[in-house]
Design a protein around this motif. Sequence first.
Motif, PDB file in Angstrom:
ATOM      1  N   PHE A   1     -12.376 -26.507 -25.504  1.00 10.17           N
ATOM      2  CA  PHE A   1     -12.713 -27.820 -24.944  1.00 10.17           C
ATOM      3  C   PHE A   1     -11.479 -28.733 -24.945  1.00 10.17           C
ATOM      4  CE2 PHE A   1     -17.315 -27.217 -26.549  1.00 10.17           C
ATOM      5  CZ  PHE A   1     -17.763 -26.822 -25.297  1.00 10.17           C
TER       6      PHE A   1
ATOM      7  N   LYS B   1     -17.879 -31.791 -15.667  1.00 11.68           N
ATOM      8  CA  LYS B   1     -18.537 -30.596 -16.201  1.00 11.68           C
ATOM      9  C   LYS B   1     -18.206 -30.429 -17.690  1.00 11.68           C
ATOM     10  CE  LYS B   1     -19.261 -25.650 -15.663  1.00 11.68           C
ATOM     11  NZ  LYS B   1     -19.225 -25.467 -17.094  1.00 11.68           N
TER      12      LYS B   1
ATOM     13  N   ASP C   1     -20.700 -30.151 -20.853  1.00 10.14           N
ATOM     14  CA  ASP C   1     -20.683 -28.968 -21.732  1.00 10.14           C
ATOM     15  C   ASP C   1     -20.493 -29.368 -23.196  1.00 10.14           C
ATOM     16  OD1 ASP C   1     -20.984 -27.390 -19.538  1.00 10.14           O
ATOM     17  OD2 ASP C   1     -18.906 -26.676 -19.466  1.00 10.14           O
TER      18      ASP C   1
ATOM     19  N   PHE D   1     -23.072 -28.756 -26.244  1.00 10.54           N
ATOM     20  CA  PHE D   1     -22.611 -28.021 -27.428  1.00 10.54           C
ATOM     21  C   PHE D   1     -22.884 -28.841 -28.696  1.00 10.54           C
ATOM     22  CE2 PHE D   1     -19.092 -27.032 -30.420  1.00 10.54           C
ATOM     23  CZ  PHE D   1     -19.273 -25.670 -30.568  1.00 10.54           C
TER      24      PHE D   1
END
Length: 434
Positions: free
Chosen positions: A389, A417, A421, A425
């Motif tokens: 990330f 996006k 994400d 998470f």
Amino acid sequence: MIEKTITSLVEACDPKAAAILQNEDERQTAVLRMIPSENYASPAVRAALASTLSNKYGEGYAGRRYYQGQKNTDAIELLAIERACRLFGYPHANVQALSGAPANLGVYTAFLKPFEGRIMAMRLDHGGHLTHGSPVSVTGQWFEIMHYGCNENDVLDYDEIRRMAIEFKPNVLVCGYTAYPRTIDFAAFGAIAREVGAISLADVSHIAGLIAGGAHPSPFPHIDVVTFTTHKTLRGPRGAIILSQKPEHAEAIDKAVFPGLQGGPHFATIASLAVALHEAESDGFRSYSAQVVKNAQALAAHLMEKGYHVSSGGTDNHLLLVDVRKSASLPGKRVAELLEDVGIVLNFNTVPNASDRQKPLFPDGIRMGTPCLTTRGMKENHMAAVADFIHLAISNMKTGKIEKDDNPWKDPAVTGKLAADIRAFALSFPTFTW
Ligand SMILES: *Cc1c(COP(=O)(O)O)cnc(C)c1O
């Protein structure tokens, strides 16, 4: 659960304040909190903080108070002291200092005369704390200061520190840092302090939980006086503890904290501290602290594999420093701001051996740690995802004049996006797991 109870009680009286508290609960759940000095305290620690002890005054120490009605305040303070002493192996503990900065000031004023006393400590831009003699802190204005730093490998050079101490003859020699990723050799610091006739002080605010859990060597018996905040790796309430070995040190410290610097202690904080120390004595906490370090090491390894310049080449504790100017030609502050936009919250920070552009508010590095992520139950394998990330976000940042650029991302679609994400998470982990 405790969040809902707190918010609904506040909401019944003050919806405006409750809405802010609610937003903060949501933020802490939905982002990856990677500021190494933060944590998630347990529901028990937080409940004690909200207890009726908050209503009680009691200047002085247990058995020697200046107010009546001290049966329970004495009991809770003695319980916190007993646990602190057992956990860290020191015979004396003061649990009244309101936070880390007042604790350090308490120690300095216990032992030093203003405008005469000499303190030797780490420089701010190599990982020292403001209260270690920075010119913007009273500690730098009231005392004579000599700062040591890291060597060209970003680590402490004990021979050089010894040489400087022999020359400067400090009254207090400080070790313990706010941004140093390596193990501190307390025996070496203790020996240098004894050689030059100084009191040794270890400010272990960052690593107190690691010491309690056996994941960093203990300062005992090498170091005379130990201070630390209780809300970082120790996972307690915001507060501080001062440990000491000699009765005459303990007496001077107690006097310096009260009546020297403070009035009445915050008993709800002390109660919460007692609970946190009880948790820290458990096997669960030992594995927690070991996991914090394993996670930080895994994260450092993943980032180095992707080409990031990790200060000192890794970490032995809960935090790491990345020189993002060397790694990606980006300034630390902008990187920290943009990472927050996608849900990764860490610090911008100075790094040792940086470029000559580095200033405290415009540093070359970022600082990140694993105490919060580990409290949420993450393990080494999750650190690969976290490193991915971070890398995806940084690779998608424009270089050059991004401080002023309204659209600092190379591809906003990637950013959108990524933010989604990261949120998903983060939300897949509870905030407190044991
Ligand atoms: C966090 C920290 C402090 C200060 O603690 P506060 O509670 O913010 O006053 C002092 N010393 C070190 C090394 C720290 O990391």
